[in-house]
Motif scaffolding. Sequence first.
Motif, mmCIF file in Angstrom:
data_model
loop_
_atom_site.group_PDB
_atom_site.id
_atom_site.type_symbol
_atom_site.label_atom_id
_atom_site.label_comp_id
_atom_site.label_asym_id
_atom_site.label_seq_id
_atom_site.Cartn_x
_atom_site.Cartn_y
_atom_site.Cartn_z
ATOM 1 N N ALA A 1 0.730 -1.229 0.036
ATOM 2 C CA ALA A 1 -0.024 0.045 0.172
ATOM 3 C C ALA A 1 0.808 1.021 -0.178
ATOM 4 O O ALA A 1 0.572 2.150 -0.829
ATOM 5 C CB ALA A 1 -0.936 -0.029 1.038
ATOM 6 N N MET A 2 1.995 1.270 0.671
ATOM 7 C CA MET A 2 2.741 2.530 1.142
ATOM 8 C C MET A 2 3.457 2.694 -0.386
ATOM 9 O O MET A 2 3.462 3.749 -0.998
ATOM 10 C CB MET A 2 3.967 2.337 1.979
ATOM 11 N N ILE A 3 3.867 1.622 -1.071
ATOM 12 C CA ILE A 3 4.770 1.805 -2.376
ATOM 13 C C ILE A 3 3.942 2.415 -3.448
ATOM 14 O O ILE A 3 4.137 3.446 -4.103
ATOM 15 C CB ILE A 3 5.371 0.515 -2.738
ATOM 16 N N PHE A 4 2.525 1.659 -3.659
ATOM 17 C CA PHE A 4 1.758 2.031 -4.604
ATOM 18 C C PHE A 4 1.275 3.771 -4.333
ATOM 19 O O PHE A 4 1.101 4.351 -5.367
ATOM 20 C CB PHE A 4 0.566 1.141 -4.711
ATOM 21 N N THR A 5 0.956 4.011 -3.203
ATOM 22 C CA THR A 5 0.422 5.165 -2.841
ATOM 23 C C THR A 5 1.297 6.320 -3.145
ATOM 24 O O THR A 5 1.000 7.353 -3.574
ATOM 25 C CB THR A 5 -0.011 5.281 -1.299
ATOM 26 N N PHE A 6 2.416 6.172 -2.840
ATOM 27 C CA PHE A 6 3.631 6.963 -2.856
ATOM 28 C C PHE A 6 4.422 7.184 -4.072
ATOM 29 O O PHE A 6 4.740 7.882 -4.858
ATOM 30 C CB PHE A 6 4.448 7.014 -1.712
ATOM 31 N N LEU A 7 4.757 5.794 -4.569
ATOM 32 C CA LEU A 7 5.717 5.621 -5.548
ATOM 33 C C LEU A 7 4.827 5.986 -7.044
ATOM 34 O O LEU A 7 5.749 6.643 -7.930
ATOM 35 C CB LEU A 7 6.254 4.123 -5.909
ATOM 36 N N LEU A 8 3.595 5.447 -7.424
ATOM 37 C CA LEU A 8 3.099 5.876 -8.525
ATOM 38 C C LEU A 8 2.879 7.239 -8.793
ATOM 39 O O LEU A 8 3.201 7.699 -9.979
ATOM 40 C CB LEU A 8 1.843 5.304 -8.466
ATOM 41 N N PRO A 9 2.553 8.321 -7.949
ATOM 42 C CA PRO A 9 2.477 9.665 -8.339
ATOM 43 C C PRO A 9 3.859 10.240 -8.737
ATOM 44 O O PRO A 9 3.853 10.914 -9.505
ATOM 45 C CB PRO A 9 1.936 10.289 -7.143
ATOM 46 N N VAL A 10 4.880 9.802 -7.789
ATOM 47 C CA VAL A 10 6.380 10.229 -8.180
ATOM 48 C C VAL A 10 6.831 9.759 -9.375
ATOM 49 O O VAL A 10 7.342 10.422 -10.314
ATOM 50 C CB VAL A 10 7.146 9.790 -7.073
ATOM 51 N N LEU A 11 6.758 8.445 -9.638
ATOM 52 C CA LEU A 11 6.898 7.790 -11.138
ATOM 53 C C LEU A 11 6.220 8.709 -12.381
ATOM 54 O O LEU A 11 6.808 8.902 -13.223
ATOM 55 C CB LEU A 11 6.514 6.264 -11.211
ATOM 56 N N VAL A 12 4.814 8.944 -12.232
ATOM 57 C CA VAL A 12 4.056 9.833 -13.140
ATOM 58 C C VAL A 12 4.828 11.037 -13.502
ATOM 59 O O VAL A 12 5.000 11.437 -14.642
ATOM 60 C CB VAL A 12 2.575 9.779 -12.851
ATOM 61 N N VAL A 13 4.952 11.776 -12.253
ATOM 62 C CA VAL A 13 5.232 13.273 -12.718
ATOM 63 C C VAL A 13 6.723 13.159 -12.714
ATOM 64 O O VAL A 13 7.293 14.117 -13.835
ATOM 65 C CB VAL A 13 5.265 14.027 -11.174
ATOM 66 N N THR A 14 7.343 12.242 -12.602
ATOM 67 C CA THR A 14 8.962 12.080 -13.036
ATOM 68 C C THR A 14 8.876 11.997 -14.417
ATOM 69 O O THR A 14 9.845 12.486 -15.387
ATOM 70 C CB THR A 14 9.534 11.128 -12.395
ATOM 71 N N ILE A 15 8.228 10.879 -15.097
ATOM 72 C CA ILE A 15 8.115 10.709 -16.591
ATOM 73 C C ILE A 15 7.576 11.835 -17.215
ATOM 74 O O ILE A 15 8.054 12.334 -18.364
ATOM 75 C CB ILE A 15 7.155 9.563 -16.644
ATOM 76 N N PHE A 16 6.332 12.512 -16.591
ATOM 77 C CA PHE A 16 6.054 13.741 -17.306
ATOM 78 C C PHE A 16 7.163 14.847 -17.258
ATOM 79 O O PHE A 16 7.202 15.752 -18.308
ATOM 80 C CB PHE A 16 4.719 14.236 -16.376
ATOM 81 N N GLY A 17 7.979 14.834 -16.271
ATOM 82 C CA GLY A 17 9.022 15.934 -16.213
ATOM 83 C C GLY A 17 10.148 15.524 -17.241
ATOM 84 O O GLY A 17 10.680 16.715 -17.977
ATOM 85 N N ALA A 18 10.390 14.392 -17.720
ATOM 86 C CA ALA A 18 11.225 13.877 -18.632
ATOM 87 C C ALA A 18 10.786 14.352 -20.072
ATOM 88 O O ALA A 18 11.566 14.519 -20.869
ATOM 89 C CB ALA A 18 11.568 12.429 -18.605
ATOM 90 N N VAL A 19 9.332 14.087 -20.366
ATOM 91 C CA VAL A 19 8.804 14.465 -21.487
ATOM 92 C C VAL A 19 8.579 15.811 -21.798
ATOM 93 O O VAL A 19 8.646 16.403 -22.812
ATOM 94 C CB VAL A 19 7.439 13.752 -21.631
ATOM 95 N N PHE A 20 7.804 16.656 -20.579
ATOM 96 C CA PHE A 20 7.597 17.851 -20.818
ATOM 97 C C PHE A 20 8.369 18.824 -20.112
ATOM 98 O O PHE A 20 7.567 19.968 -19.758
ATOM 99 C CB PHE A 20 5.902 18.076 -20.446
ATOM 100 N N GLY A 21 9.603 18.446 -19.767
ATOM 101 C CA GLY A 21 10.360 19.434 -18.811
ATOM 102 C C GLY A 21 10.472 20.411 -19.697
ATOM 103 O O GLY A 21 10.331 20.842 -20.827
ATOM 104 N N GLY A 22 11.092 21.550 -18.928
ATOM 105 C CA GLY A 22 11.523 22.878 -19.353
ATOM 106 C C GLY A 22 10.747 24.057 -18.911
ATOM 107 O O GLY A 22 9.584 23.738 -18.289
ATOM 108 N N THR A 23 11.062 25.141 -18.936
ATOM 109 C CA THR A 23 10.422 26.272 -18.413
ATOM 110 C C THR A 23 9.485 27.172 -19.583
ATOM 111 O O THR A 23 8.916 28.319 -19.169
ATOM 112 C CB THR A 23 11.289 27.260 -17.707
#
Length: 272
Positions: free
Chosen positions: A44-66
Amino acid sequence: MTASTSAPAAATSLPADPAGRGRARLVMHQIRYEQLSFWRNPQAMIFTFLLPVLVVTIFGAVFGGTEKSDFYFGLSGMEYYTPTIAAVSVLGACYGQLAIVLSTRRQTGMLKRLRTTPLPAWIYFVGLLAHCVLVSVIDIVLVIGVGRLYGVPLPAHWAELALILVLGAASFCALGAGVASLVRSAESAPALVQFIQFPLVFISGSYFPIHAGTLNTVAGLLPVRPFNEALLAAMTGASGGYGWKQLAVLAAWGVLGAVVAVRRFRWDPRPE
């Protein structure tokens, strides 16, 4: 999940006369139980915290920049996605997981056993709500931290962010309890939860901006888009900000969920 479904009922360790301990102490006892149940459940702990972090990390790699873009309503890609992914994490912790946990606890007989203890029902649900808020706070801090690594400024309005978080968490918890009261079995709970959650997330602009006026109007009457807009305003200081309309829509859905839960919630398993 946000809480263990296999632990014994929280109130079994309470003394015979809970009234003597005071309501505040009982609430703290229940919050502590929910927290211990959660942190002792690695999945439960890993799914609750890891999934949002992974998603925003992937989005950062794809849509990064200012670079700002009209597509993101005058924001950069990560300035837009950091609040919306944070909103999804709160929705998952306070609506989806709570509905599943309550359904499972009811079917396993945990809620029935809990009902026979001295613990008042309202304290049980306040403990669940406080637990979900704490989990949501950690989720949002983690998502903000990842966003900061991609150049996203820290939230512009911390007080407003706290208010919106508590209101959103309470509303989604009420909706989760309402859905749990309608579910007939623990096995069907995940399917029903996702059937409701996935369309709401997508039409509310959580994973990509929606520029269709009619769809935005419809989504604005549902709970997720107003929560997205309020978080966007509080975290980015976007022009126009959020208004009472978004907060009122969130509160109205919370009241609806609470009414359904009060009228339909069952402590004992449904007969087959």
